[in-house]
Design a protein around this motif. Structure first.
Motif, PDB file in Angstrom:
ATOM      1  N   GLY A 247     -25.874  20.007  89.698  1.00  0.00           N
ATOM      2  CA  GLY A 247     -25.510  20.607  91.027  1.00  0.00           C
ATOM      3  C   GLY A 247     -26.457  21.330  92.080  1.00  0.00           C
ATOM      4  N   ARG A 248     -27.470  21.914  91.335  1.00  0.00           N
ATOM      5  CA  ARG A 248     -28.409  22.354  92.330  1.00  0.00           C
ATOM      6  C   ARG A 248     -29.517  21.327  93.004  1.00  0.00           C
ATOM      7  N   LEU A 249     -29.324  20.363  92.632  1.00  0.00           N
ATOM      8  CA  LEU A 249     -30.153  19.293  93.391  1.00  0.00           C
ATOM      9  C   LEU A 249     -29.564  19.003  94.912  1.00  0.00           C
ATOM     10  N   ALA A 250     -28.404  19.588  94.962  1.00  0.00           N
ATOM     11  CA  ALA A 250     -27.718  19.639  96.407  1.00  0.00           C
ATOM     12  C   ALA A 250     -28.323  21.026  97.243  1.00  0.00           C
ATOM     13  N   ASP A 251     -28.824  21.866  96.407  1.00  0.00           N
ATOM     14  CA  ASP A 251     -29.303  23.183  97.059  1.00  0.00           C
ATOM     15  C   ASP A 251     -29.841  23.138  98.304  1.00  0.00           C
ATOM     16  N   ARG A 252     -29.593  24.082  99.415  1.00  0.00           N
ATOM     17  CA  ARG A 252     -30.078  24.158 100.561  1.00  0.00           C
ATOM     18  C   ARG A 252     -31.624  24.516 100.648  1.00  0.00           C
ATOM     19  N   SER A 253     -32.186  24.884  99.319  1.00  0.00           N
ATOM     20  CA  SER A 253     -33.582  25.397  99.234  1.00  0.00           C
ATOM     21  C   SER A 253     -34.397  24.371  98.559  1.00  0.00           C
ATOM     22  N   THR A 254     -35.427  23.911  99.260  1.00  0.00           N
ATOM     23  CA  THR A 254     -36.296  22.675  98.431  1.00  0.00           C
ATOM     24  C   THR A 254     -37.023  23.274  97.274  1.00  0.00           C
ATOM     25  N   PHE A 255     -36.976  24.465  97.256  1.00  0.00           N
ATOM     26  CA  PHE A 255     -37.674  25.233  96.117  1.00  0.00           C
ATOM     27  C   PHE A 255     -36.666  25.086  94.901  1.00  0.00           C
ATOM     28  N   VAL A 256     -35.416  25.500  95.219  1.00  0.00           N
ATOM     29  CA  VAL A 256     -34.282  25.074  94.000  1.00  0.00           C
ATOM     30  C   VAL A 256     -34.343  23.786  93.691  1.00  0.00           C
ATOM     31  N   VAL A 257     -34.325  22.734  94.544  1.00  0.00           N
ATOM     32  CA  VAL A 257     -34.308  21.437  94.426  1.00  0.00           C
ATOM     33  C   VAL A 257     -35.342  21.032  93.473  1.00  0.00           C
ATOM     34  N   ASP A 258     -36.527  21.359  93.856  1.00  0.00           N
ATOM     35  CA  ASP A 258     -37.802  21.098  92.884  1.00  0.00           C
ATOM     36  C   ASP A 258     -37.640  21.762  91.450  1.00  0.00           C
ATOM     37  N   ALA A 259     -37.076  22.996  91.354  1.00  0.00           N
ATOM     38  CA  ALA A 259     -36.922  23.442  89.803  1.00  0.00           C
ATOM     39  C   ALA A 259     -35.828  22.888  89.290  1.00  0.00           C
ATOM     40  N   ALA A 260     -34.729  22.282  89.929  1.00  0.00           N
ATOM     41  CA  ALA A 260     -33.643  21.846  89.245  1.00  0.00           C
ATOM     42  C   ALA A 260     -34.319  20.341  88.728  1.00  0.00           C
ATOM     43  N   MET A 261     -34.894  19.555  89.573  1.00  0.00           N
ATOM     44  CA  MET A 261     -35.649  18.162  89.106  1.00  0.00           C
ATOM     45  C   MET A 261     -36.491  18.423  87.984  1.00  0.00           C
ATOM     46  N   GLU A 262     -37.289  19.346  88.137  1.00  0.00           N
ATOM     47  CA  GLU A 262     -38.136  19.613  86.691  1.00  0.00           C
ATOM     48  C   GLU A 262     -37.528  20.159  85.401  1.00  0.00           C
ATOM     49  N   ALA A 263     -36.404  20.954  85.751  1.00  0.00           N
ATOM     50  CA  ALA A 263     -35.758  21.207  84.540  1.00  0.00           C
ATOM     51  C   ALA A 263     -34.779  20.012  83.888  1.00  0.00           C
TER      52      ALA A 263
END
Length: 289
Positions: free
Chosen positions: A147-163
């Protein structure tokens, strides 16, 4: 020096409040070197977690992080700071729990997941990193991570992808382990009329109850990101599905074909003859891309 310092752990912890980066690093090293010898004095640190001063609470957490696995007995007190009103304290609490190691932090996977919607970007990022580090304990939370892949922050999106990239592989390993154990259980119970499944009756979220069929909802949440407007998110979703297993790539092959870029082709080609029914669609999509 370390032995002499042990009785003064509380004072050392208080020094975190005024120490600069270099001094804080030295203080952390000092506490780390104390190891088990510092354990009797840990109360001098954790009692500061309820200080009315956020700087003192943050300093106490920094000191506990230096304890590493020795601080495992106070993990619950650290998790309590996940609800702190101060965002910097929440952030430090997440970092500290992660520093305790998988055995101590793993049982608190739900606490990490509970911070995935924190208003503070850095907290969301480190909560995702914490889930990634605790491995199999985080598998039941893959949908929330997706669900965080749709986060407004690219930093969060990157962290979600890595996880997700890490946990997809872990999920498959857990599934195989469970299926292997289940097979052994059936062999032992064969002819006894039991027909029981290993792990049956376990609570929701039991990582050892994860099988290929149970992974499907996570795959669905991840596959939904294949239609995201951001190409990096779509590519991350494809890589994650591949990590979960070939059956999940095949289940969502149509959406992957729609992406028609080099990542999609790299993921689809190993399917070999299984891709044959979709080759026409893939060729047409590549031609129009």
């Amino acid at each position: 020096l370390e032995s002499a310092a042990a009785p003064h752990v509380g004072i050392i912890a208080e020094a975190f409040e005024w120490a600069d980066e270099d001094m804080a690093r030295e203080l952390s090293n000092l506490i780390s070197n104390l190891g088990d010898e510092a354990a009797p004095y840990m109360h001098d640190v954790d009692c500061r977690l309820k200080s009315p001063d956020p700087l003192r609470r943050k300093a106490a957490l920094e000191a506990l992080a230096a304890f590493g696995s020795v601080a495992a007995p106070v993990a619950d007190k650290i998790v309590a700071r996940f609800a702190d009103a101060d965002e910097e304290v929440r952030l430090e609490a997440v970092l500290t729990l992660s520093a305790l190691g998988q055995d101590a932090a793993g049982p608190h996977a739900s606490a990490f997941a509970g911070l995935l919607e924190d208003e503070y970007v850095a907290v969301r990022v480190e909560a995702l990193s914490g889930l990634e580090k605790i491995g199999k304990h985080a598998v039941p939370h893959m949908s929330a991570i997706a669900g965080r892949l749709a986060d407004r922050s690219t930093f969060v999106v990157d962290a979600a992808m890595e996880a997700l990239a890490v946990l997809a592989k872990v999920a498959r390993e857990v599934a195989r382990e469970h299926e292997s154990q289940e097979g052994k259980g059936k062999g032992q119970n064969e002819g006894k009329g039991e027909g029981s499944r290993k792990g049956e009756g376990g609570g929701e979220g039991d990582v050892f109850a994860v099988s290929s069929s149970v992974l499907a909802p996570y795959a669905g949440a991840i596959a939904a990101q294949l239609k995201d407007i951001r190409v990096n998110v779509r590519r991350a979703a494809m890589v994650t599905l591949k990590g979960m297993g070939e059956e999940f790539v095949l289940a969502h092959v149509g959406c992957i074909i729609e992406n028609a870029d080099y990542v999609a082709v790299k993921i689809l080609m190993p399917l070999g003859v299984k891709l044959a029914p979709h080759m026409s669609s893939l060729v047409k999509r590549m031609a129009s891309a």
